[in-house]
Design a protein around this motif. Structure first.
Motif, mmCIF file in Angstrom:
data_model
loop_
_atom_site.group_PDB
_atom_site.id
_atom_site.type_symbol
_atom_site.label_atom_id
_atom_site.label_comp_id
_atom_site.label_asym_id
_atom_site.label_seq_id
_atom_site.Cartn_x
_atom_site.Cartn_y
_atom_site.Cartn_z
ATOM 1 N N VAL A 1 34.902 -34.706 37.967
ATOM 2 C CA VAL A 1 34.430 -35.286 39.224
ATOM 3 C C VAL A 1 35.497 -36.209 39.799
ATOM 4 C CG1 VAL A 1 32.733 -36.857 40.240
ATOM 5 C CG2 VAL A 1 31.987 -35.022 38.712
ATOM 6 N N GLU A 2 36.121 -37.007 38.937
ATOM 7 C CA GLU A 2 37.186 -37.904 39.394
ATOM 8 C C GLU A 2 38.377 -37.092 39.921
ATOM 9 O OE1 GLU A 2 40.375 -41.032 37.537
ATOM 10 O OE2 GLU A 2 38.412 -40.910 36.580
ATOM 11 N N LEU A 3 38.740 -36.042 39.203
ATOM 12 C CA LEU A 3 39.841 -35.182 39.631
ATOM 13 C C LEU A 3 39.506 -34.502 40.952
ATOM 14 C CD1 LEU A 3 42.635 -34.113 38.776
ATOM 15 C CD2 LEU A 3 41.441 -32.222 37.660
ATOM 16 N N ASP A 4 38.274 -34.037 41.094
ATOM 17 C CA ASP A 4 37.847 -33.389 42.323
ATOM 18 C C ASP A 4 37.928 -34.343 43.509
ATOM 19 O OD1 ASP A 4 36.705 -31.203 43.878
ATOM 20 O OD2 ASP A 4 34.863 -32.392 43.915
ATOM 21 N N ALA A 5 37.602 -35.608 43.283
ATOM 22 C CA ALA A 5 37.645 -36.590 44.359
ATOM 23 C C ALA A 5 39.080 -36.774 44.867
ATOM 24 C CB ALA A 5 37.086 -37.930 43.872
ATOM 25 N N ARG A 6 40.041 -36.592 43.963
ATOM 26 C CA ARG A 6 41.443 -36.762 44.359
ATOM 27 C C ARG A 6 42.076 -35.469 44.856
ATOM 28 N NH1 ARG A 6 44.512 -38.591 39.699
ATOM 29 N NH2 ARG A 6 42.745 -38.110 38.401
ATOM 30 N N LEU A 7 41.706 -34.334 44.283
ATOM 31 C CA LEU A 7 42.411 -33.083 44.576
ATOM 32 C C LEU A 7 41.611 -32.062 45.355
ATOM 33 C CD1 LEU A 7 44.198 -32.331 41.183
ATOM 34 C CD2 LEU A 7 45.167 -33.330 43.234
ATOM 35 N N ASP A 8 40.312 -32.167 45.391
ATOM 36 C CA ASP A 8 39.439 -31.148 45.974
ATOM 37 C C ASP A 8 39.642 -29.850 45.191
ATOM 38 O OD1 ASP A 8 37.909 -29.366 47.393
ATOM 39 O OD2 ASP A 8 39.020 -29.573 49.273
ATOM 40 N N LEU A 9 38.989 -29.772 44.032
ATOM 41 C CA LEU A 9 39.181 -28.655 43.109
ATOM 42 C C LEU A 9 38.804 -27.309 43.703
ATOM 43 C CD1 LEU A 9 38.041 -30.252 39.739
ATOM 44 C CD2 LEU A 9 40.364 -29.784 40.516
ATOM 45 N N VAL A 10 37.851 -27.274 44.625
ATOM 46 C CA VAL A 10 37.466 -26.001 45.237
ATOM 47 C C VAL A 10 38.655 -25.447 46.029
ATOM 48 C CG1 VAL A 10 35.952 -24.906 46.932
ATOM 49 C CG2 VAL A 10 35.014 -26.538 45.287
#
Length: 129
Positions: free
Chosen positions: A24-33
């Motif tokens: 979730v933290e990584l997604d907030a920074r990188l937008d994993l989608v």
């Protein structure tokens, strides 16, 4: 969101919770989608031998020639030192740096002008720190 996709109404605890929180933290920074969609597109393009540099013409950027320790040099160094925390560094592939206009191995290039520390020395010191 990543959290909604992964939790899906299930209670997640322990190590799985730590992994979820990290995602979730990584997604907030990188937008994993978007990251995943881009990775899939690049892999497909590589499979189909699509040249990502098609139509691109390399050029030598114009820069300033600074005299070491001049006032302009010091001013540029101050700017660089303020910005260095926003930079990312990676270990380059081995080999010679002739394409860079350098006649030694790439990992012996200086990383900055303050101490002249070469790339490999800095990389090793970071690992040992």
């Amino acid at each position: 969101t990543v959290r909604q996709s992964l939790e899906n109404g299930t209670i997640i605890q322990g190590r799985d919770r730590d992994i979820l929180d990290a995602l979730v933290e990584l997604d907030a920074r990188l937008d994993l989608v978007t990251y995943t969609q881009t990775a899939k597109r690049l892999l497909k393009d590589a499979t189909n031998k699509v040249n990502p540099l098609e139509g691109w013409t390399p050029s030598v950027p114009q820069g300033d020639l600074l005299e070491a320790h001049s006032e302009q040099w010091r001013a540029m160094e101050r700017v660089g030192l303020r910005e260095v925390g926003k930079c990312a560094f990676v270990l380059v592939a081995g080999g010679l740096g002739e394409r860079l206009g350098y006649d030694g191995i790439k990992v012996s290039l200086p990383t900055e002008s303050t101490t002249g520390t070469c790339y490999l020395e800095l990389y090793i010191k970071t690992i040992l720190a």
